[in-house]
Design a protein around this motif. Sequence first.
Motif, PDB file in Angstrom:
ATOM      1  N   UNK A 179       0.856  -1.182   0.000  1.00 57.08           N
ATOM      2  CA  UNK A 179       0.000   0.000   0.000  1.00 57.08           C
ATOM      3  C   UNK A 179       0.894   1.234   0.000  1.00 57.08           C
ATOM      4  N   UNK A 180       0.638   2.155  -0.940  1.00 57.70           N
ATOM      5  CA  UNK A 180       1.405   3.389  -1.035  1.00 57.70           C
ATOM      6  C   UNK A 180       0.541   4.570  -0.584  1.00 57.70           C
ATOM      7  N   UNK A 181       1.103   5.424   0.230  1.00 61.72           N
ATOM      8  CA  UNK A 181       0.423   6.671   0.552  1.00 61.72           C
ATOM      9  C   UNK A 181       0.554   7.619  -0.633  1.00 61.72           C
ATOM     10  N   UNK A 182      -0.255   8.666  -0.654  1.00 58.93           N
ATOM     11  CA  UNK A 182      -0.167   9.658  -1.727  1.00 58.93           C
ATOM     12  C   UNK A 182       1.212  10.297  -1.749  1.00 58.93           C
ATOM     13  N   UNK A 183       1.762  10.570  -0.560  1.00 59.33           N
ATOM     14  CA  UNK A 183       3.083  11.184  -0.491  1.00 59.33           C
ATOM     15  C   UNK A 183       4.154  10.265  -1.064  1.00 59.33           C
ATOM     16  N   UNK A 184       4.054   8.968  -0.787  1.00 60.56           N
ATOM     17  CA  UNK A 184       5.036   8.018  -1.328  1.00 60.56           C
ATOM     18  C   UNK A 184       4.928   7.905  -2.837  1.00 60.56           C
ATOM     19  N   UNK A 185       3.706   7.856  -3.350  1.00 62.00           N
ATOM     20  CA  UNK A 185       3.523   7.781  -4.800  1.00 62.00           C
ATOM     21  C   UNK A 185       4.080   9.025  -5.473  1.00 62.00           C
ATOM     22  N   UNK A 186       3.820  10.172  -4.881  1.00 65.74           N
ATOM     23  CA  UNK A 186       4.311  11.424  -5.482  1.00 65.74           C
ATOM     24  C   UNK A 186       5.839  11.436  -5.528  1.00 65.74           C
ATOM     25  N   UNK A 187       6.451  10.997  -4.446  1.00 66.14           N
ATOM     26  CA  UNK A 187       7.913  11.016  -4.386  1.00 66.14           C
ATOM     27  C   UNK A 187       8.530  10.006  -5.356  1.00 66.14           C
ATOM     28  N   UNK A 188       7.901   8.829  -5.502  1.00 68.80           N
ATOM     29  CA  UNK A 188       8.457   7.784  -6.352  1.00 68.80           C
ATOM     30  C   UNK A 188       8.216   8.025  -7.836  1.00 68.80           C
ATOM     31  N   UNK A 189       7.051   8.563  -8.189  1.00 71.84           N
ATOM     32  CA  UNK A 189       6.713   8.766  -9.596  1.00 71.84           C
ATOM     33  C   UNK A 189       7.170  10.139 -10.088  1.00 71.84           C
ATOM     34  N   UNK A 226      -8.474   2.785   3.071  1.00 70.23           N
ATOM     35  CA  UNK A 226      -8.861   3.951   3.865  1.00 70.23           C
ATOM     36  C   UNK A 226      -7.816   4.267   4.937  1.00 70.23           C
ATOM     37  N   UNK A 227      -7.392   5.523   4.933  1.00 67.65           N
ATOM     38  CA  UNK A 227      -6.426   5.974   5.923  1.00 67.65           C
ATOM     39  C   UNK A 227      -5.000   5.600   5.622  1.00 67.65           C
ATOM     40  N   UNK A 228      -4.769   4.872   4.513  1.00 62.47           N
ATOM     41  CA  UNK A 228      -3.410   4.407   4.211  1.00 62.47           C
ATOM     42  C   UNK A 228      -2.927   4.833   2.825  1.00 62.47           C
ATOM     43  N   UNK A 229      -3.802   4.691   1.810  1.00 64.59           N
ATOM     44  CA  UNK A 229      -3.369   5.070   0.467  1.00 64.59           C
ATOM     45  C   UNK A 229      -3.986   4.195  -0.604  1.00 64.59           C
ATOM     46  N   UNK A 230      -3.153   3.721  -1.530  1.00 64.21           N
ATOM     47  CA  UNK A 230      -3.645   2.980  -2.685  1.00 64.21           C
ATOM     48  C   UNK A 230      -2.792   1.724  -2.899  1.00 64.21           C
TER      49      UNK A 230
END
Length: 236
Positions: A179-189, A226-230
């Motif tokens: 599960x990736x948080x929005x912040x993690x996805x933004x940083x990785x992509x 919910x509460x974690x990301x995608x």
Amino acid sequence: MALANILVVDDETEIIDIIELYLNKAGYQVFRATTGEMAINLAVHKRPDLIVLDIVLPDISGFQVTAKLADLGLSDIPVIFLSCRNEEETIVQGLHLGDDYVTKPFSPSELTARVEARLRRKRATTTPSVAAENQQQLCFADLVIDLPAHSVRIRNTEVPLSTTEFKLLCLLVQNRHRVFSSEQLYELVWHTQGLDDVRTVMVHISNLRRKLEKFPDSKEYILTVRGAGYRFNHAL
């Protein structure tokens, strides 16, 4: 030799002059267009590596330019919208249709850095991944991702994705048990951190879902935790 070719589209030649000056210093070759139709013609014949595109143009809008480029099979060219329009609705639409959005007045140095960041991702031979895989194709239910071809098909029908959408999907698929948080996805992509990272990711996830799930009886490929990301629906 120029690092890459950048098409800059704006009806104000003074703005093109400033952008060209900074991009030239960074080693890029610049093509210039002051109308939407001129931009489309140059994109077809010059095949730029990236487009910096104003929204308000004298003939057609920048959004219409991206739609016509998609019809011509050029949706893989990254687009950074550059516009004086700063209302949320327009910015969200721009993130749906392009890869980044910069509002005027802008910093030429920041714009150049954003161009460089987009091109680094485009030049990458593999999709950003926490747990890289060497597969040539990723297949789940009706979904087939061809990594070398940068293409996505559902039931043998091509799904047109932007460069950023493709990278986002591949990251989720290649790490489907995470599960990736929005912040993690933004940083990785996006390879950066920003105050608008959550909204940017939400827009791209929404756009990706809309394209993947438009087929009748299609699967829910991207799940919200919910509460974690995608995460990708690895149960497919």
